[in-house]
Design a protein around this motif. Structure first.
Motif, PDB file in Angstrom:
ATOM      1  N   ARG A 269      11.883   1.060 -13.542  1.00  0.00           N
ATOM      2  CA  ARG A 269      10.506   0.805 -13.098  1.00  0.00           C
ATOM      3  C   ARG A 269      10.479  -0.340 -12.077  1.00  0.00           C
ATOM      4  NH1 ARG A 269       5.830   0.446 -11.702  1.00  0.00           N
ATOM      5  NH2 ARG A 269       4.047  -0.409 -12.815  1.00  0.00           N
ATOM      6  N   VAL A 270      11.140  -1.447 -12.388  1.00  0.00           N
ATOM      7  CA  VAL A 270      11.131  -2.613 -11.493  1.00  0.00           C
ATOM      8  C   VAL A 270      11.842  -2.274 -10.179  1.00  0.00           C
ATOM      9  CG1 VAL A 270      12.051  -4.955 -11.182  1.00  0.00           C
ATOM     10  CG2 VAL A 270      10.965  -4.313 -13.348  1.00  0.00           C
ATOM     11  N   GLN A 271      12.966  -1.580 -10.285  1.00  0.00           N
ATOM     12  CA  GLN A 271      13.757  -1.315  -9.084  1.00  0.00           C
ATOM     13  C   GLN A 271      13.069  -0.278  -8.187  1.00  0.00           C
ATOM     14  OE1 GLN A 271      17.625  -0.736 -10.997  1.00  0.00           O
ATOM     15  NE2 GLN A 271      17.530  -2.828 -11.800  1.00  0.00           N
ATOM     16  N   ALA A 272      12.418   0.706  -8.791  1.00  0.00           N
ATOM     17  CA  ALA A 272      11.652   1.686  -8.001  1.00  0.00           C
ATOM     18  C   ALA A 272      10.455   0.999  -7.342  1.00  0.00           C
ATOM     19  CB  ALA A 272      11.192   2.833  -8.892  1.00  0.00           C
ATOM     20  N   TRP A 273       9.813   0.121  -8.074  1.00  0.00           N
ATOM     21  CA  TRP A 273       8.663  -0.614  -7.540  1.00  0.00           C
ATOM     22  C   TRP A 273       9.084  -1.438  -6.319  1.00  0.00           C
ATOM     23  CZ3 TRP A 273       7.989  -5.815  -6.782  1.00  0.00           C
ATOM     24  CH2 TRP A 273       6.700  -6.255  -6.451  1.00  0.00           C
ATOM     25  N   ALA A 274      10.237  -2.087  -6.415  1.00  0.00           N
ATOM     26  CA  ALA A 274      10.713  -2.909  -5.299  1.00  0.00           C
ATOM     27  C   ALA A 274      10.847  -2.046  -4.043  1.00  0.00           C
ATOM     28  CB  ALA A 274      12.047  -3.564  -5.655  1.00  0.00           C
ATOM     29  N   LYS A 275      11.420  -0.869  -4.200  1.00  0.00           N
ATOM     30  CA  LYS A 275      11.611   0.014  -3.043  1.00  0.00           C
ATOM     31  C   LYS A 275      10.273   0.490  -2.478  1.00  0.00           C
ATOM     32  CE  LYS A 275      15.383   1.781  -5.161  1.00  0.00           C
ATOM     33  NZ  LYS A 275      16.071   2.944  -5.696  1.00  0.00           N
ATOM     34  N   GLU A 276       9.349   0.811  -3.368  1.00  0.00           N
ATOM     35  CA  GLU A 276       8.010   1.229  -2.906  1.00  0.00           C
ATOM     36  C   GLU A 276       7.308   0.123  -2.136  1.00  0.00           C
ATOM     37  OE1 GLU A 276       6.089   2.245  -6.578  1.00  0.00           O
ATOM     38  OE2 GLU A 276       7.531   3.888  -6.897  1.00  0.00           O
ATOM     39  N   ASN A 277       7.722  -1.109  -2.389  1.00  0.00           N
ATOM     40  CA  ASN A 277       7.057  -2.241  -1.755  1.00  0.00           C
ATOM     41  C   ASN A 277       7.926  -2.902  -0.681  1.00  0.00           C
ATOM     42  OD1 ASN A 277       4.245  -2.886  -3.088  1.00  0.00           O
ATOM     43  ND2 ASN A 277       5.595  -2.060  -4.684  1.00  0.00           N
ATOM     44  N   GLY A 278       8.805  -2.129  -0.096  1.00  0.00           N
ATOM     45  CA  GLY A 278       9.571  -2.615   1.056  1.00  0.00           C
ATOM     46  C   GLY A 278      10.703  -3.575   0.730  1.00  0.00           C
ATOM     47  N   ASP A 343       4.290  -3.855 -16.362  1.00  0.00           N
ATOM     48  CA  ASP A 343       3.150  -3.329 -15.600  1.00  0.00           C
ATOM     49  C   ASP A 343       2.246  -4.467 -15.155  1.00  0.00           C
ATOM     50  OD1 ASP A 343       4.049  -0.748 -15.937  1.00  0.00           O
ATOM     51  OD2 ASP A 343       2.778  -0.318 -17.672  1.00  0.00           O
ATOM     52  N   GLU A 344       1.997  -5.366 -16.069  1.00  0.00           N
ATOM     53  CA  GLU A 344       1.096  -6.476 -15.756  1.00  0.00           C
ATOM     54  C   GLU A 344       1.704  -7.390 -14.684  1.00  0.00           C
ATOM     55  OE1 GLU A 344      -1.498  -9.625 -18.408  1.00  0.00           O
ATOM     56  OE2 GLU A 344      -0.748  -7.776 -19.346  1.00  0.00           O
ATOM     57  N   LEU A 345       2.995  -7.642 -14.808  1.00  0.00           N
ATOM     58  CA  LEU A 345       3.680  -8.485 -13.820  1.00  0.00           C
ATOM     59  C   LEU A 345       3.624  -7.850 -12.430  1.00  0.00           C
ATOM     60  CD1 LEU A 345       5.615 -10.883 -13.067  1.00  0.00           C
ATOM     61  CD2 LEU A 345       7.494  -9.270 -13.465  1.00  0.00           C
ATOM     62  N   LEU A 346       3.961  -6.577 -12.361  1.00  0.00           N
ATOM     63  CA  LEU A 346       4.045  -5.924 -11.049  1.00  0.00           C
ATOM     64  C   LEU A 346       2.663  -5.811 -10.406  1.00  0.00           C
ATOM     65  CD1 LEU A 346       6.803  -3.220 -11.759  1.00  0.00           C
ATOM     66  CD2 LEU A 346       7.063  -5.535 -10.825  1.00  0.00           C
ATOM     67  N   GLU A 347       1.666  -5.643 -11.233  1.00  0.00           N
ATOM     68  CA  GLU A 347       0.298  -5.598 -10.708  1.00  0.00           C
ATOM     69  C   GLU A 347      -0.084  -6.941 -10.082  1.00  0.00           C
ATOM     70  OE1 GLU A 347      -2.431  -3.757 -13.571  1.00  0.00           O
ATOM     71  OE2 GLU A 347      -4.014  -5.013 -12.681  1.00  0.00           O
ATOM     72  N   ALA A 348       0.234  -8.010 -10.779  1.00  0.00           N
ATOM     73  CA  ALA A 348      -0.061  -9.350 -10.242  1.00  0.00           C
ATOM     74  C   ALA A 348       0.759  -9.614  -8.982  1.00  0.00           C
ATOM     75  CB  ALA A 348       0.240 -10.407 -11.309  1.00  0.00           C
ATOM     76  N   PHE A 349       2.015  -9.186  -8.993  1.00  0.00           N
ATOM     77  CA  PHE A 349       2.904  -9.363  -7.830  1.00  0.00           C
ATOM     78  C   PHE A 349       2.297  -8.653  -6.617  1.00  0.00           C
ATOM     79  CE2 PHE A 349       7.751  -9.988  -7.155  1.00  0.00           C
ATOM     80  CZ  PHE A 349       7.584 -10.233  -5.794  1.00  0.00           C
ATOM     81  N   THR A 351      -0.816  -7.865  -6.063  1.00  0.00           N
ATOM     82  CA  THR A 351      -2.026  -8.581  -5.605  1.00  0.00           C
ATOM     83  C   THR A 351      -1.617  -9.794  -4.759  1.00  0.00           C
ATOM     84  OG1 THR A 351      -2.983  -7.917  -7.708  1.00  0.00           O
ATOM     85  CG2 THR A 351      -4.227  -9.517  -6.428  1.00  0.00           C
ATOM     86  N   PHE A 352      -0.556 -10.469  -5.223  1.00  0.00           N
ATOM     87  CA  PHE A 352      -0.067 -11.626  -4.453  1.00  0.00           C
ATOM     88  C   PHE A 352       0.424 -11.183  -3.065  1.00  0.00           C
ATOM     89  CE2 PHE A 352       3.270 -14.503  -3.026  1.00  0.00           C
ATOM     90  CZ  PHE A 352       2.656 -15.725  -3.136  1.00  0.00           C
ATOM     91  N   LEU A 353       1.141 -10.078  -3.013  1.00  0.00           N
ATOM     92  CA  LEU A 353       1.661  -9.589  -1.731  1.00  0.00           C
ATOM     93  C   LEU A 353       0.515  -9.349  -0.741  1.00  0.00           C
ATOM     94  CD1 LEU A 353       4.451  -7.020  -2.810  1.00  0.00           C
ATOM     95  CD2 LEU A 353       4.801  -9.216  -1.645  1.00  0.00           C
ATOM     96  N   LYS A 354      -0.608  -8.901  -1.262  1.00  0.00           N
ATOM     97  CA  LYS A 354      -1.773  -8.615  -0.378  1.00  0.00           C
ATOM     98  C   LYS A 354      -2.366  -9.898   0.200  1.00  0.00           C
ATOM     99  CE  LYS A 354      -2.965  -4.217  -2.453  1.00  0.00           C
ATOM    100  NZ  LYS A 354      -3.209  -3.932  -3.870  1.00  0.00           N
ATOM    101  N   THR A 355      -2.164 -11.022  -0.514  1.00  0.00           N
ATOM    102  CA  THR A 355      -2.717 -12.282  -0.013  1.00  0.00           C
ATOM    103  C   THR A 355      -1.816 -12.904   1.058  1.00  0.00           C
ATOM    104  OG1 THR A 355      -1.514 -13.705  -1.579  1.00  0.00           O
ATOM    105  CG2 THR A 355      -3.627 -12.797  -2.342  1.00  0.00           C
TER     106      THR A 355
END
Ligand SMILES: *Cc1c(COP(=O)(O)O)cnc(C)c1O
Length: 356
Positions: A269-278, A343-349, A351-355
């Motif tokens: 989950r974490v590693q796929a998320w990283a790829k989805e987020n560049g 899930d909660e961590l990646l969601e917060a991450f 949101t931070f990326l958007k700022t």
């Protein structure tokens, strides 16, 4: 929520923390010995060994010292591909051993072929391998590496640091013929820091009998003499043992296979998320740690600022280790971490990326 995503110490289940408040008893007593025998029996299941598991006071590094000090008179081959394998090499050298390095770049694995070549060039009493390099998020191919040692140099003992993986990833101590394998309390076993655990084979103990200057505190033969009496030479970490007893019950009730699957799923989950987020993991596919994801910071995230943002929400991650600081960051998913925490961590991450 309050949760840490750092690779040790990890959050401890409140019930396990509470177990430590149980009163002290004499350690030279039938009551203590019964509990200590019980924790060893449970640890054998977690280590997948029938032989023995030591439960001494000391963090994992103390067992790194025990391994090299007891299991080689002189010649050690240290596989080095990150900070903790580097430490183990330093431990060997500072204990007066002649240690040679088999190196790989941080982020790469130790290649079985290269290990075979090194073992053909010189005869070694022991080889040290870190299974899961916590600094780089690389999982070495331990089963293959052990098979190479057995094939090319069958008398060489196999010493394994599994501090950040044992209990979260399946490691078959007996089936793979590992001679000495150690871990710490504060990582995948989700206990407070202060204890280490190590399984040792019969041939490892036979070797120790031939080694001089094993010291006193970390003498494996002294440990064994007391272990067979369900005891330790020194005063044991009693409160931690109360906690260990409860935590091992939890782990075995959950089922080790379910625990391994759950760690693998969090890593995916974490590693796929990283790829989805560049971004992307530092380790190559197939060798990515299941307990700690080291992600290349390709988005130029200010890790200190991110952690401040996360901390306001009760969470924290780890920066990269040593030279990899700010170039990578690490998200640990070990111990009692659950998918909903991720899930909660990646969601917060996000949101931070958007700022940024
Ligand atoms: C944390 C860690 C260590 C050090 O363990 P301590 O319990 O802090 O002594 C050693 N090896 C690895 C792979 C680790 O992750």
């Amino acid at each position: 929520m309050s949760h840490m995503f750092i690779p040790g110490p990890v959050d401890v289940d409140p019930e396990v923390l509470d177990a430590q408040t149980k009163p002290m008893i004499p350690h030279r007593s039938a009551e203590f010995e019964q509990i200590f025998r019980g924790t060893e029996a449970k640890l054998k299941k977690v280590f997948l060994t029938e032989t023995r598991v030591f439960q001494p006071p000391s963090s994992g590094s103390g067992m790194q010292e025990t391994g090299v000090r007891n299991l080689a008179q002189k010649d050690i081959l240290s596989c080095v591909n990150g900070a903790f394998s580097e430490r183990w090499y330093q431990v060997a050298v500072t204990n007066g051993k002649q240690a040679d390095r088999l190196e790989a770049t941080w982020g790469d694995i130790i290649e079985p072929d290269k290990l075979a070549d090194a073992l053909k060039k010189k005869s070694y009493e022991a080889v040290t391998i870190v299974h899961n390099e916590t600094s780089t998020g690389v999982e070495n191919p331990l089963k293959e590496l052990a098979a190479v040692v057995h094939e090319v140099s069958p008398d060489t003992l196999i010493l394994v640091d599994a501090v950040s993986s044992l209990g979260g990833v399946k490691i078959e101590t007996d089936a793979w013929g590992l001679d000495f394998i150690l871990t710490s309390s504060q990582k995948c076993l989700a206990l407070p820091p202060g204890m280490s655990f190590a399984a040792a084979s019969d041939r490892a103990l036979a070797k120790a009998e031939t080694v001089d200057n094993r010291g006193w505190y970390f003498d494996l033969l002294r440990m064994e003499k007391h272990r067979v009496k369900n005891s330790t030479a020194m005063t044991p970490t009693m409160s931690l043992i109360w906690a260990l007893d409860v935590q091992l019950d939890h782990m075995l009730a959950e089922g080790l296979d379910d625990r391994y699957a759950h760690h693998a799923a969090m890593a995916e989950r974490v590693q796929a998320w990283a790829k989805e987020n560049g971004m992307e993991p530092l380790a190559a596919e197939g060798y990515r740690s299941k307990t700690v994801s080291t992600i290349k910071n390709l988005r130029g995230v200010d890790i200190a600022a991110l952690n401040k943002y996360l901390l306001d929400r009760g969470m924290r991650i780890a920066n990269g280790y040593g030279d990899l600081k700010n170039k990578t960051f690490r998200i640990a998913h070990m111990g009692e971490t659950q998918m909903h925490h991720i899930d909660e961590l990646l969601e917060a991450f996000e949101t931070f990326l958007k700022t940024m």
